[in-house]
Design an enzyme around this catalytic site. Structure first.
Site, short mmCIF file in Angstrom:
data_model
loop_
_atom_site.label_atom_id
_atom_site.label_comp_id
_atom_site.label_asym_id
_atom_site.label_seq_id
_atom_site.Cartn_x
_atom_site.Cartn_y
_atom_site.Cartn_z
N ASP A 67 -17.43 20.47 17.38
CA ASP A 67 -16.23 19.99 16.94
C ASP A 67 -15.51 19.50 17.89
O ASP A 67 -15.93 19.79 19.10
CB ASP A 67 -15.57 20.77 15.97
N ASN A 135 -9.63 32.82 9.01
CA ASN A 135 -9.52 32.44 7.69
C ASN A 135 -11.24 32.21 7.13
O ASN A 135 -11.46 31.71 6.29
CB ASN A 135 -8.84 31.21 7.48
N HIS A 137 -13.30 30.10 8.58
CA HIS A 137 -13.88 28.87 9.04
C HIS A 137 -15.06 29.05 10.03
O HIS A 137 -15.25 29.99 10.97
CB HIS A 137 -12.90 27.84 9.60
N GLU A 142 -12.75 24.25 7.04
CA GLU A 142 -11.85 25.33 6.65
C GLU A 142 -12.04 25.58 5.14
O GLU A 142 -13.22 24.99 4.53
CB GLU A 142 -10.31 24.38 6.64
C1 F6R Z 1 -14.93 26.02 17.94
C2 F6R Z 1 -15.02 26.44 16.54
C3 F6R Z 1 -14.20 27.42 15.92
C4 F6R Z 1 -14.00 28.61 16.64
C5 F6R Z 1 -12.94 29.68 15.69
C6 F6R Z 1 -12.93 30.86 16.45
O1 F6R Z 1 -16.04 25.15 18.29
O2 F6R Z 1 -16.03 25.91 15.87
O3 F6R Z 1 -14.90 27.51 14.35
O4 F6R Z 1 -15.45 29.34 16.60
O5 F6R Z 1 -11.95 28.90 15.58
O6 F6R Z 1 -12.27 30.62 17.59
P1 F6R Z 1 -12.01 31.85 18.71
O7 F6R Z 1 -13.31 31.92 19.23
O8 F6R Z 1 -11.31 31.02 19.73
O9 F6R Z 1 -11.35 32.99 18.08
#
Ligand code: F6R
Length: 247
Positions: A67, A135, A137, A142
């Site tokens: 992403d 959450n 995701h 989401e």
């Molecule tokens: C980032 C991504 C997100 C993160 C998630 C956890 O490329 O795809 O799904 O993996 O938001 O983020 P952290 O590791 O910062 O807690």
């Protein structure tokens, strides 16, 4: 699902990096699906160490990231392009033309999505690395995202923006939207490796492993994949029954 619980973040990062390094050693031209965020930083560091000390080569590896924020170009320090260059791409022998991050800039974002879909269709991932949102995701899919989604533009939830604001300076606004690989493409990887640490991930991990498979918890779809490994620290694993954890 295979669930491994590590003693701490360093141990977790070592285990995750070893799993990825094994994929590359078995198949030097492996295709990696990669994630950003705080969770994989330690694993990327260990992969850089393996490149420097153990001659792990990325020269034939191709990478596809999950992403990117909308509106941040590749030179922006908060962009995921920049993150990947500074944590991995520029520190190993990966060829720049073999690295891919979806583009969140330009006049036609729908076109960016379709172009990324085409790349993903022609390059199946040997392993997909994932973090998880508090959450549930995965990527920026989401809660509520259909399981058959492909690359799309998403409005980030207030919870995700709040979680990610720690990575931005106080006067910087977290972008409202992102471009993300869809759940269908995440699930098409041969192998999935999800890493999570910290107590704020415990509910999401419980719902992923033990909950109903529902679009309300996007990561619960991983129950339907045949080769998933979760590498967790004790806090992220704290709501799981010990009997399902690999020794
Ligand atoms: C980032 C991504 C997100 C993160 C998630 C956890 O490329 O795809 O799904 O993996 O938001 O983020 P952290 O590791 O910062 O807690």
């Amino acid at each position: 699902m295979k669930i491994i619980v590590a003693d701490n973040y360093i141990h977790l990062s070592e285990i995750a990096a070893n799993i990825m390094a094994d994929v590359i050693r078995d198949k030097p031209d492996a295709v990696l699906g990669l994630a950003t965020g705080s969770s994989p930083i330690g694993a990327y560091k260990k992969l850089v160490d393996a490149y420097s000390n153990a001659h792990l080569s990325f020269s034939k590896v191709r990478t596809y990231n999950l992403d990117e924020y909308i509106g941040l170009d590749a030179s922006h320090v908060q962009s995921y392009h920049y993150f990947m260059r500074s944590k991995l791409f520029d520190l190993v022998d990966l060829k720049a033309e073999n690295t891919h991050v979806p583009s969140g800039v330009g006049d036609d974002l729908t076109k960016n999505c379709r172009e990324y879909d085409e790349m993903l269709s022609s390059c199946p991932r040997d392993i997909q690395l994932l973090g998880i949102g508090s959450n549930g995701h995965i990527g920026f899919n989401e809660p509520g995202t259909p399981f058959d989604s492909r690359t799309h533009i998403v409005s980030l939830t207030e919870k995700t923006k709040k979680d990610n604001s720690r990575l931005f300076a106080a006067d910087e606004k977290v972008p409202d939207r992102a471009i993300t690989m869809g759940i269908k493409d995440i699930m098409s990887a041969k192998k999935i490796l999800l890493i999570a640490y910290g107590a704020n991930k415990a509910d999401a991990i419980y719902n992923t492993v033990c909950g109903k498979v529902t679009e309300n918890c996007p990561a619960s779809v991983l129950q339907k994949h045949k080769d998933v490994t979760l590498v967790l620290d004790t806090e992220a694993a704290s709501k799981l029954d010990k009997s399902i954890i690999e020794k």
